[in-house]
Design a protein around this motif. Structure first.
Motif, PDB file in Angstrom:
ATOM      1  N   UNK A  47       0.832  -1.203   0.000  1.00  0.00           N
ATOM      2  CA  UNK A  47       0.000   0.000   0.000  1.00  0.00           C
ATOM      3  C   UNK A  47       0.867   1.253   0.000  1.00  0.00           C
ATOM      4  N   UNK A  48       0.325   2.317  -0.586  1.00  0.00           N
ATOM      5  CA  UNK A  48       1.013   3.604  -0.545  1.00  0.00           C
ATOM      6  C   UNK A  48       0.757   4.256   0.800  1.00  0.00           C
ATOM      7  N   UNK A  49       1.725   5.062   1.235  1.00  0.00           N
ATOM      8  CA  UNK A  49       1.560   5.769   2.505  1.00  0.00           C
ATOM      9  C   UNK A  49       2.336   7.075   2.488  1.00  0.00           C
ATOM     10  N   UNK A  50       1.975   7.928   3.420  1.00  0.00           N
ATOM     11  CA  UNK A  50       2.631   9.209   3.643  1.00  0.00           C
ATOM     12  C   UNK A  50       3.184   9.160   5.065  1.00  0.00           C
ATOM     13  N   UNK A  51       4.484   9.290   5.209  1.00  0.00           N
ATOM     14  CA  UNK A  51       5.082   9.174   6.543  1.00  0.00           C
ATOM     15  C   UNK A  51       6.044  10.323   6.784  1.00  0.00           C
ATOM     16  N   UNK A  52       6.273  10.584   8.049  1.00  0.00           N
ATOM     17  CA  UNK A  52       7.349  11.484   8.438  1.00  0.00           C
ATOM     18  C   UNK A  52       8.546  10.613   8.819  1.00  0.00           C
ATOM     19  N   UNK A  53       9.709  11.228   8.875  1.00  0.00           N
ATOM     20  CA  UNK A  53      10.889  10.483   9.305  1.00  0.00           C
ATOM     21  C   UNK A  53      10.706   9.993  10.737  1.00  0.00           C
TER      22      UNK A  53
END
Length: 149
Positions: A47-53
């Motif tokens: 799945x695609x995701x948006x993450x921070x470090x």
């Protein structure tokens, strides 16, 4: 900060690791232990995701991986340079890393400080300003800020 519905724990570890290694190989990146572990967390469930470090660092720690926050940042930069992730900056100070690298707009949810994909089919940009002499437009990032009512 997983996208809604994502349950990476539902995917067997071997399958997550294999997906991560294939993802790295496709970009020609050497699969170091840290890269492989972070890749499995980013794309291991498909799945695609948006993450921070910071999110990725915590997810790595939760998975028992010993990796510093500096290494996470450096690895995400390498993933960006290889075209595996796109960096989306909000407010000029907070960066999110998106595993979906095609051009598409985003919603930024102010109350939860999360990023999600917005429907690209509904976005119309009629015209862009001409780039100054000696420059070309490299990308157009559209981030639509949302506040719950």
């Amino acid at each position: 900060m997983r996208d809604a519905g994502t349950r990476i724990d539902d995917v067997p570890p071997v399958e997550r690791t294999e997906r991560g290694l294939v993802w790295l190989a496709r970009a020609g990146l050497r699969p170091t232990r840290q890269r492989a572990a972070l890749a499995a967390l980013l794309v291991g469930d498909g799945r695609d995701r948006h993450v921070t470090a910071e999110w990725l660092h915590q997810a790595a720690e939760d998975a028992g991986e010993r990796v510093s926050l500096a290494t996470v940042y450096n690895t995400l930069r390498a993933f960006c340079e290889a075209g595996l992730v796109r960096e989306i900056t909000v407010d000029g100070s907070r960066s999110y890393f998106d595993t979906r690298v095609d051009d598409h707009p985003h919603f930024y949810w102010e109350d939860t400080a999360t990023l999600s994909d917005a429907p690209a089919a509904d976005l119309e940009i009629a015209r862009l300003p001409e780039a100054p002499p000696g420059a070309e437009i490299a990308a157009v990032d559209v981030v639509i800020r949302l506040r719950r009512t």
